[in-house]
Design a protein around this motif. Structure first.
Motif, PDB file in Angstrom:
ATOM      1  N   SER A 184       4.156   5.555  -7.252  1.00 20.62           N
ATOM      2  CA  SER A 184       5.380   5.328  -8.009  1.00 20.62           C
ATOM      3  C   SER A 184       5.748   3.855  -7.981  1.00 20.62           C
ATOM      4  O   SER A 184       5.478   3.157  -7.004  1.00 20.62           O
ATOM      5  N   ASN A 185       6.370   3.395  -9.063  1.00 19.29           N
ATOM      6  CA  ASN A 185       6.983   2.072  -9.048  1.00 19.29           C
ATOM      7  C   ASN A 185       8.291   2.192  -8.288  1.00 19.29           C
ATOM      8  O   ASN A 185       8.911   3.258  -8.264  1.00 19.29           O
ATOM      9  N   PHE A 186       8.713   1.104  -7.662  1.00 21.95           N
ATOM     10  CA  PHE A 186      10.006   1.095  -6.983  1.00 21.95           C
ATOM     11  C   PHE A 186      10.602  -0.299  -7.100  1.00 21.95           C
ATOM     12  O   PHE A 186       9.955  -1.227  -7.585  1.00 21.95           O
ATOM     13  N   LYS A 187      11.852  -0.425  -6.687  1.00 20.96           N
ATOM     14  CA  LYS A 187      12.532  -1.722  -6.784  1.00 20.96           C
ATOM     15  C   LYS A 187      13.065  -2.138  -5.425  1.00 20.96           C
ATOM     16  O   LYS A 187      13.089  -1.352  -4.485  1.00 20.96           O
ATOM     17  N   LEU A 188      13.470  -3.394  -5.345  1.00 27.02           N
ATOM     18  CA  LEU A 188      14.042  -3.895  -4.101  1.00 27.02           C
ATOM     19  C   LEU A 188      15.203  -3.015  -3.681  1.00 27.02           C
ATOM     20  O   LEU A 188      16.008  -2.605  -4.511  1.00 27.02           O
TER      21      LEU A 188
ATOM     22  N   ARG B 199      -0.772  -7.463  -2.098  1.00 25.14           N
ATOM     23  CA  ARG B 199      -1.211  -6.118  -1.738  1.00 25.14           C
ATOM     24  C   ARG B 199      -1.017  -5.937  -0.239  1.00 25.14           C
ATOM     25  O   ARG B 199      -1.370  -6.811   0.530  1.00 25.14           O
ATOM     26  N   LEU B 200      -0.459  -4.806   0.159  1.00 25.04           N
ATOM     27  CA  LEU B 200      -0.214  -4.522   1.576  1.00 25.04           C
ATOM     28  C   LEU B 200      -0.763  -3.148   1.924  1.00 25.04           C
ATOM     29  O   LEU B 200      -0.538  -2.198   1.193  1.00 25.04           O
ATOM     30  N   GLN B 201      -1.426  -3.073   3.054  1.00 27.76           N
ATOM     31  CA  GLN B 201      -1.862  -1.789   3.581  1.00 27.76           C
ATOM     32  C   GLN B 201      -0.866  -1.401   4.668  1.00 27.76           C
ATOM     33  O   GLN B 201      -0.567  -2.201   5.543  1.00 27.76           O
ATOM     34  N   VAL B 202      -0.333  -0.182   4.589  1.00 26.49           N
ATOM     35  CA  VAL B 202       0.625   0.304   5.583  1.00 26.49           C
ATOM     36  C   VAL B 202      -0.001   1.492   6.288  1.00 26.49           C
ATOM     37  O   VAL B 202      -0.538   2.391   5.640  1.00 26.49           O
ATOM     38  N   GLY B 203       0.045   1.479   7.621  1.00 25.15           N
ATOM     39  CA  GLY B 203      -0.514   2.604   8.358  1.00 25.15           C
ATOM     40  C   GLY B 203      -0.525   2.370   9.854  1.00 25.15           C
ATOM     41  O   GLY B 203       0.013   1.385  10.357  1.00 25.15           O
ATOM     42  N   ARG B 204      -1.173   3.293  10.543  1.00 29.87           N
ATOM     43  CA  ARG B 204      -1.251   3.242  12.000  1.00 29.87           C
ATOM     44  C   ARG B 204      -2.369   2.312  12.474  1.00 29.87           C
ATOM     45  O   ARG B 204      -2.346   1.823  13.601  1.00 29.87           O
ATOM     46  N   SER B 205      -3.333   2.024  11.622  1.00 25.06           N
ATOM     47  CA  SER B 205      -4.482   1.191  11.981  1.00 25.06           C
ATOM     48  C   SER B 205      -4.053  -0.235  12.331  1.00 25.06           C
ATOM     49  O   SER B 205      -3.143  -0.789  11.720  1.00 25.06           O
ATOM     50  N   LYS B 206      -4.750  -0.812  13.303  1.00 22.40           N
ATOM     51  CA  LYS B 206      -4.464  -2.199  13.686  1.00 22.40           C
ATOM     52  C   LYS B 206      -4.871  -3.177  12.590  1.00 22.40           C
ATOM     53  O   LYS B 206      -4.483  -4.329  12.615  1.00 22.40           O
TER      54      LYS B 206
ATOM     55  N   VAL C 145       1.949   9.166  10.983  1.00 19.58           N
ATOM     56  CA  VAL C 145       1.498   8.179  10.000  1.00 19.58           C
ATOM     57  C   VAL C 145      -0.021   8.101  10.064  1.00 19.58           C
ATOM     58  O   VAL C 145      -0.601   7.988  11.147  1.00 19.58           O
ATOM     59  N   SER C 146      -0.672   8.178   8.914  1.00 24.65           N
ATOM     60  CA  SER C 146      -2.134   8.080   8.854  1.00 24.65           C
ATOM     61  C   SER C 146      -2.574   6.647   9.130  1.00 24.65           C
ATOM     62  O   SER C 146      -1.793   5.711   8.991  1.00 24.65           O
ATOM     63  N   ARG C 147      -3.851   6.490   9.478  1.00 22.13           N
ATOM     64  CA  ARG C 147      -4.365   5.142   9.765  1.00 22.13           C
ATOM     65  C   ARG C 147      -4.196   4.238   8.539  1.00 22.13           C
ATOM     66  O   ARG C 147      -3.799   3.096   8.651  1.00 22.13           O
ATOM     67  N   LYS C 148      -4.540   4.739   7.371  1.00 16.44           N
ATOM     68  CA  LYS C 148      -4.339   4.010   6.115  1.00 16.44           C
ATOM     69  C   LYS C 148      -3.422   4.875   5.248  1.00 16.44           C
ATOM     70  O   LYS C 148      -3.850   5.492   4.288  1.00 16.44           O
ATOM     71  N   HIS C 149      -2.166   4.877   5.599  1.00 17.15           N
ATOM     72  CA  HIS C 149      -1.197   5.810   5.031  1.00 17.15           C
ATOM     73  C   HIS C 149      -0.928   5.556   3.547  1.00 17.15           C
ATOM     74  O   HIS C 149      -1.012   6.458   2.728  1.00 17.15           O
ATOM     75  N   CYS C 150      -0.566   4.306   3.230  1.00 21.89           N
ATOM     76  CA  CYS C 150      -0.270   3.998   1.834  1.00 21.89           C
ATOM     77  C   CYS C 150      -0.522   2.523   1.562  1.00 21.89           C
ATOM     78  O   CYS C 150      -0.760   1.731   2.476  1.00 21.89           O
ATOM     79  N   GLU C 151      -0.459   2.187   0.293  1.00 21.44           N
ATOM     80  CA  GLU C 151      -0.688   0.817  -0.134  1.00 21.44           C
ATOM     81  C   GLU C 151       0.477   0.395  -1.026  1.00 21.44           C
ATOM     82  O   GLU C 151       0.956   1.184  -1.836  1.00 21.44           O
ATOM     83  N   ILE C 152       0.913  -0.832  -0.851  1.00 22.56           N
ATOM     84  CA  ILE C 152       1.975  -1.398  -1.674  1.00 22.56           C
ATOM     85  C   ILE C 152       1.342  -2.492  -2.522  1.00 22.56           C
ATOM     86  O   ILE C 152       0.654  -3.376  -1.999  1.00 22.56           O
ATOM     87  N   ILE C 153       1.555  -2.430  -3.822  1.00 21.31           N
ATOM     88  CA  ILE C 153       1.044  -3.460  -4.726  1.00 21.31           C
ATOM     89  C   ILE C 153       2.237  -4.256  -5.239  1.00 21.31           C
ATOM     90  O   ILE C 153       3.198  -3.685  -5.763  1.00 21.31           O
ATOM     91  N   ILE C 154       2.163  -5.570  -5.055  1.00 28.30           N
ATOM     92  CA  ILE C 154       3.260  -6.459  -5.432  1.00 28.30           C
ATOM     93  C   ILE C 154       2.824  -7.266  -6.643  1.00 28.30           C
ATOM     94  O   ILE C 154       1.909  -8.087  -6.563  1.00 28.30           O
ATOM     95  N   LYS C 155       3.444  -6.997  -7.767  1.00 26.18           N
ATOM     96  CA  LYS C 155       3.192  -7.743  -9.002  1.00 26.18           C
ATOM     97  C   LYS C 155       4.454  -8.527  -9.334  1.00 26.18           C
ATOM     98  O   LYS C 155       5.532  -8.189  -8.851  1.00 26.18           O
ATOM     99  N   PRO C 156       4.354  -9.538 -10.175  1.00 30.49           N
ATOM    100  CA  PRO C 156       5.547 -10.329 -10.488  1.00 30.49           C
ATOM    101  C   PRO C 156       6.690  -9.511 -11.079  1.00 30.49           C
ATOM    102  O   PRO C 156       7.840  -9.813 -10.850  1.00 30.49           O
ATOM    103  N   LYS C 157       6.357  -8.456 -11.840  1.00 32.79           N
ATOM    104  CA  LYS C 157       7.417  -7.723 -12.510  1.00 32.79           C
ATOM    105  C   LYS C 157       7.687  -6.346 -11.925  1.00 32.79           C
ATOM    106  O   LYS C 157       8.580  -5.656 -12.385  1.00 32.79           O
ATOM    107  N   ASN C 158       6.899  -5.929 -10.940  1.00 36.70           N
ATOM    108  CA  ASN C 158       7.203  -4.633 -10.324  1.00 36.70           C
ATOM    109  C   ASN C 158       6.519  -4.461  -8.978  1.00 36.70           C
ATOM    110  O   ASN C 158       5.599  -5.184  -8.627  1.00 36.70           O
ATOM    111  N   LEU C 159       7.014  -3.486  -8.238  1.00 39.32           N
ATOM    112  CA  LEU C 159       6.457  -3.076  -6.955  1.00 39.32           C
ATOM    113  C   LEU C 159       5.943  -1.648  -7.136  1.00 39.32           C
ATOM    114  O   LEU C 159       6.581  -0.839  -7.810  1.00 39.32           O
ATOM    115  N   LYS C 160       4.812  -1.349  -6.545  1.00 35.88           N
ATOM    116  CA  LYS C 160       4.239  -0.010  -6.684  1.00 35.88           C
ATOM    117  C   LYS C 160       3.752   0.456  -5.325  1.00 35.88           C
ATOM    118  O   LYS C 160       3.174  -0.313  -4.558  1.00 35.88           O
ATOM    119  N   ILE C 161       3.975   1.732  -5.038  1.00 34.56           N
ATOM    120  CA  ILE C 161       3.488   2.332  -3.798  1.00 34.56           C
ATOM    121  C   ILE C 161       2.510   3.444  -4.159  1.00 34.56           C
ATOM    122  O   ILE C 161       2.745   4.215  -5.095  1.00 34.56           O
TER     123      ILE C 161
END
Length: 190
Positions: free
Chosen positions: A165-169, A112-119, A130-146
Motif C-alpha cells: 500500500s501507499n502511505f503518507k507521513l 529503499r528500506l528493509q524492515v525485519g528481525r534480521s541484523k 516479526v519475520s527476518r525480512k518482514h517488509c520493505e519500504i520504498i521511498i519515492k519523491p512523490k510517495n511512500l510505499k510499504i
C-alpha cells in the motif's frame, strides 16, 4: 592554500554531496530544467574538488566558489521539493515499542528500506512476531510505499492488514508489537 584539515573536511563533504547528487539524479526527469541545473552544480563541484586536491586554488577563491555551489544546491533542492507535494528528503522514521520506548532513524537520501528481525535489515525490530525480512519500504519523491514480504504475522497500516500500500507521513505502520511512523522533522515536536 588549504590546510590538511580543510582538505579532509572537503572530502567528507564531497562524499555526502555526491550521495545527495545521486539521489537527485535518480529522481529528477532527465529532460527537465532541474536535471540540467543539477549537472552544472555537479560539474562545478568536481572542478573545485580537483583544483583543491592539486593545490591550484587559493583559500578565498575556494571559499567563494564553495559557497556559491552550496547556495545553488539549496535552491535546486527547494525547486525540487516545491515541484509537487513531495516526500521531504530529510524525513526520519520513528519506531515505538509496546512500552513506549522510541528510536529514530535518519533516512537522508535512502530510497529503499528493509524492515525485519534480521541484523542485515535497515530497521531492525527484535520481536519474535516479526519475520527476518518482514517488509520493505520504498521511498519515492512523490510517495511512500510499504510491501509486506509474506510475513507470518502480517503488516498493519492504520490498523488494516495490507500486502502492499501507499502511505503518507504520519500514518501508523504496525509490525509485531512495534509502531513505525515516517515523520517530517520540521513538523514534529516530540
Amino acid at each position: 592554500m588549504l590546510n590538511r584539515y580543510k582538505r579532509i573536511g572537503l572530502l567528507k563533504i564531497s562524499n555526502e554531496f555526491e550521495i545527495a547528487l545521486e539521489f537527485l539524479k535518480r529522481n529528477i526527469n532527465e529532460d527537465s530544467l532541474l536535471f540540467t541545473k543539477l549537472t552544472v552544480i555537479e560539474s562545478r563541484f568536481k572542478n573545485l574538488e580537483r583544483e583543491n586536491l592539486k593545490g591550484t586554488i587559493n583559500r578565498n577563491d575556494f571559499t567563494l566558489e564553495y559557497n556559491q555551489i552550496i547556495n545553488s544546491s539549496i535552491f535546486l533542492l527547494k525547486d525540487f521539493q516545491n515541484e509537487d507535494e513531495l516526500v521531504p528528503l530529510d524525513m526520519f522514521c520513528r519506531v515505538t515499542t509496546l512500552n513506549g520506548k522510541k528510536r529514530d532513524y535518519a533516512l537522508l537520501y535512502m530510497d529503499r528500506l528493509q524492515v525485519g528481525r534480521s541484523k542485515n535489515s535497515d530497521i531492525i525490530i527484535p520481536d519474535n512476531n516479526v519475520s527476518r525480512k518482514h517488509c520493505e519500504i520504498i521511498i519515492k519523491p512523490k510517495n511512500l510505499k510499504i510491501i509486506d514480504n509474506e510475513s507470518n504475522h502480517g503488516t498493519l497500516l492504520n490498523g488494516i492488514k495490507i500486502n502492499q500500500s501507499n502511505f503518507k507521513l504520519g500514518d501508523e505502520i504496525q509490525i509485531g508489537s512495534h509502531k513505525i511512523e515516517f515523520l517530517d522533522p520540521f513538523k514534529t515536536f516530540e
